[in-house]
Design a protein around this motif. Structure first.
Motif, short mmCIF file in Angstrom:
data_model
loop_
_atom_site.label_atom_id
_atom_site.label_comp_id
_atom_site.label_asym_id
_atom_site.label_seq_id
_atom_site.Cartn_x
_atom_site.Cartn_y
_atom_site.Cartn_z
N HIS A 13 0.79 -1.21 0.00
CA HIS A 13 0.00 0.00 0.00
C HIS A 13 0.84 1.28 0.00
O HIS A 13 1.98 1.21 -0.35
CB HIS A 13 -0.96 -0.19 1.15
CG HIS A 13 -1.02 0.84 2.12
ND1 HIS A 13 -2.12 1.64 2.28
CD2 HIS A 13 -0.14 1.22 2.99
CE1 HIS A 13 -1.88 2.43 3.25
NE2 HIS A 13 -0.70 2.20 3.70
N GLY A 14 0.40 2.42 0.09
CA GLY A 14 1.05 3.68 -0.11
C GLY A 14 1.97 4.19 1.00
O GLY A 14 1.82 3.82 2.08
N LYS A 15 3.03 5.06 0.84
CA LYS A 15 4.08 5.25 1.84
C LYS A 15 4.71 6.60 2.20
O LYS A 15 4.35 7.57 1.66
CB LYS A 15 5.23 4.39 1.42
CG LYS A 15 6.38 4.61 2.28
CD LYS A 15 7.49 5.31 1.98
CE LYS A 15 8.18 6.00 2.95
NZ LYS A 15 9.07 6.61 3.28
N ILE A 203 3.53 3.69 -0.05
CA ILE A 203 4.08 4.72 -0.94
C ILE A 203 3.33 6.02 -0.68
O ILE A 203 2.11 6.02 -0.57
CB ILE A 203 3.93 4.35 -2.42
CG1 ILE A 203 4.56 2.99 -2.72
CG2 ILE A 203 4.53 5.42 -3.31
CD1 ILE A 203 4.29 2.51 -4.13
N TYR A 204 4.07 7.10 -0.59
CA TYR A 204 3.44 8.42 -0.42
C TYR A 204 4.05 9.38 -1.44
O TYR A 204 5.26 9.41 -1.63
CB TYR A 204 3.66 8.95 1.00
CG TYR A 204 3.08 10.33 1.21
CD1 TYR A 204 1.73 10.51 1.48
CD2 TYR A 204 3.90 11.46 1.13
CE1 TYR A 204 1.20 11.78 1.65
CE2 TYR A 204 3.36 12.73 1.31
CZ TYR A 204 2.02 12.88 1.57
OH TYR A 204 1.49 14.13 1.75
N THR A 368 -0.85 17.28 -6.79
CA THR A 368 -1.39 15.97 -6.47
C THR A 368 -0.83 15.45 -5.17
O THR A 368 0.36 15.57 -4.90
CB THR A 368 -1.03 14.96 -7.59
OG1 THR A 368 -1.54 15.42 -8.84
CG2 THR A 368 -1.62 13.58 -7.29
N GLU A 369 -1.71 14.86 -4.36
CA GLU A 369 -1.28 14.11 -3.18
C GLU A 369 -1.82 12.70 -3.34
O GLU A 369 -3.00 12.50 -3.63
CB GLU A 369 -1.81 14.74 -1.89
CG GLU A 369 -1.27 14.05 -0.64
CD GLU A 369 -1.66 14.78 0.64
OE1 GLU A 369 -0.92 14.65 1.62
OE2 GLU A 369 -2.70 15.45 0.64
N ALA A 370 -0.94 11.72 -3.20
CA ALA A 370 -1.36 10.33 -3.42
C ALA A 370 -0.66 9.40 -2.44
O ALA A 370 0.44 9.68 -1.97
CB ALA A 370 -1.05 9.90 -4.85
N ALA A 371 -1.33 8.30 -2.17
CA ALA A 371 -0.75 7.27 -1.32
C ALA A 371 -1.34 5.93 -1.74
O ALA A 371 -2.40 5.86 -2.33
CB ALA A 371 -1.05 7.54 0.16
#
Length: 421
Positions: A13-15, A203-204, A368-371
């Protein structure tokens, strides 16, 4: 006597952390990165997974996931296994050996996914975590691998009597590593007394556009849905030149993020079919034609006429073991070959129980902000650019975030309704 199988959960998953300041020394390695994880192989696998996920989630479901996160998890499982299970994963990831996989992940973690904010680029980081039941000890060579190549944090825990507490610990770790965007990667009751190991990665990413949109120009317009109806959604507009390429049946837009001094260039790409209902056919085309993305990316800016893209925010989760099984990765879930990670006879009874994935992304005027806690080529006829070209993303489209120097795809998703979260 038949021994019961122990559960083996894999969480991806995101970091977030990871500060490695050796980019100049590693730049040559980045140029040779394709030798370990060839970008076309990774992307071909990524779009194969994307096609399967997107085509099996009908309706107005917006989707985002990280194929890179899944790639890392499968690489860890391959390193933990032997025999047919390992061979099946290597074949799926199109890699010759676990050494190649481990080397490529090491490059990813230390180079591509290193935080770029010290150099003026996006905030980006990656973390791995391994939770092992206190009754087991990791095989020394496997422990060294996850420490050195995967930069994983190791924790000894008590699954047998404190499964709920461990589950909360993993979820807290995921929330911290994704800057609060992913609050629960493990669903309730997904961990119990038979769980023996959990692998998780996160992942971040947070990047600002090279050229931000003027929020005062954002206006509501119609976005056309697949069922023939439409909704009013906020659209960002611009009159500046844009990176756009046009082909028979679709267009591609590139939106670069502010670049730091370390040479990496992250960009978001929107793949927009001409037809309102053309997304599924476009996704099929992207996933079936080898190196499709590399050949279709826009290379130069053009004058725009009508230019509108919607703001959107997506939170999406799924249990990916079903997807992997349908794509041919079945042996890790049957057990018997996961013998390379723990120094115990119990390893013969370990199997992968579930692989949970959650992702989040928000796209607005700032960035953009993503995780998130990879033959014969049929080329499409390129259309000559008119004096100005329109790009109006007012119907379902595909998007992705990519590091352009190495070709690494971090996130893939679809927007079917920008108002649906």
């Amino acid at each position: 006597m038949v021994m019961p199988k122990n559960k083996f959960y894999v969480v991806f998953h995101g970091k977030k952390p990871g500060i490695y300041n050796n980019w100049p020394e590693c730049f040559a390695q980045v140029n040779g990165f394709s030798g370990n994880l060839h970008k076309s192989n990774q992307n071909d696998v990524a779009f194969s997974i994307a096609n399967h996920i997107l085509s099996n989630h009908s309706g107005n479901n917006n989707i985002v996931f990280s194929p890179l996160s899944l790639h890392v998890v499968l690489s860890i499982i391959a390193a933990a296994s032997k025999g047919p299970t390992r061979d099946q994963i290597l074949s799926f990831l199109r890699s010759k050996s676990t050494d190649n996989l481990n080397s490529s992940v090491s490059h990813l973690v230390t180079i591509v996914l290193a935080d770029a904010t010290p150099a003026g680029g996006p905030r980006l980081s990656f973390a791995d975590g391994v939770w092992v039941d206190h009754s087991l000890s990791l095989n020394p060579s496997f422990k060294q691998l996850v420490n050195n190549d995967y930069k994983a944090v190791l924790a000894s825990v008590d699954f047998q009597t404190k499964a709920v507490e461990v589950s909360k610990e993993v979820n807290s770790w995921a929330e911290k590593e994704t800057n609060g965007l992913i609050k629960e990667v493990l669903p309730a009751e997904s961990v119990d007394g038979s769980t023996r190991l959990i692998f998780a990665n996160a992942i971040y990413f947070k990047g600002a556009w090279t050229e931000k949109f003027d929020a005062q120009m954002t206006k509501d317009h119609n976005f056309h849905l697949l069922d023939g109806s439409s909704v009013k959604a906020p659209f960002m507009v611009s009159k500046k030149k844009q990176l756009i390429s046009a082909f028979d049946g679709f267009k591609v837009l590139g939106l670069p993020y502010k670049q730091g001094e370390d040479k990496r260039q992250f960009s978001m790409y929107l793949l927009l079919p001409d037809a309102t209902d053309g997304l599924s056919a476009l996704v099929e085309k992207v996933s079936s034609e080898r190196s499709f993305l590399e050949r279709k990316l826009p290379r130069q800016k053009v004058e725009v006429g009508d230019f509108r893209i919607p703001k959107f925010k997506i939170s999406f989760g799924l249990e990916t073991s079903i997807v992997l099984k349908e794509l041919g990765v079945v042996l890790p879930f049957e057990g018997g070959d996961l013998t390379e990670m723990v120094d115990s006879s119990v390893s013969q009874n370990l199997y992968v129980s579930s692989i949970y994935h959650k992702s989040f992304i928000e796209v607005n005027e700032e960035g953009t902000e993503a995780a998130a806690a990879s033959a014969v080529t049929i080329k499409l006829r390129s259309i000559q650019f008119p004096t100005k070209i329109d790009f109006v993303a007012d119907h379902p489209f595909l998007f992705l975030i990519r590091e352009d120097l190495t070709g690494t795809v971090l996130y893939i998703g679809q927007v079917l309704n920008p108002l649906a979260n």
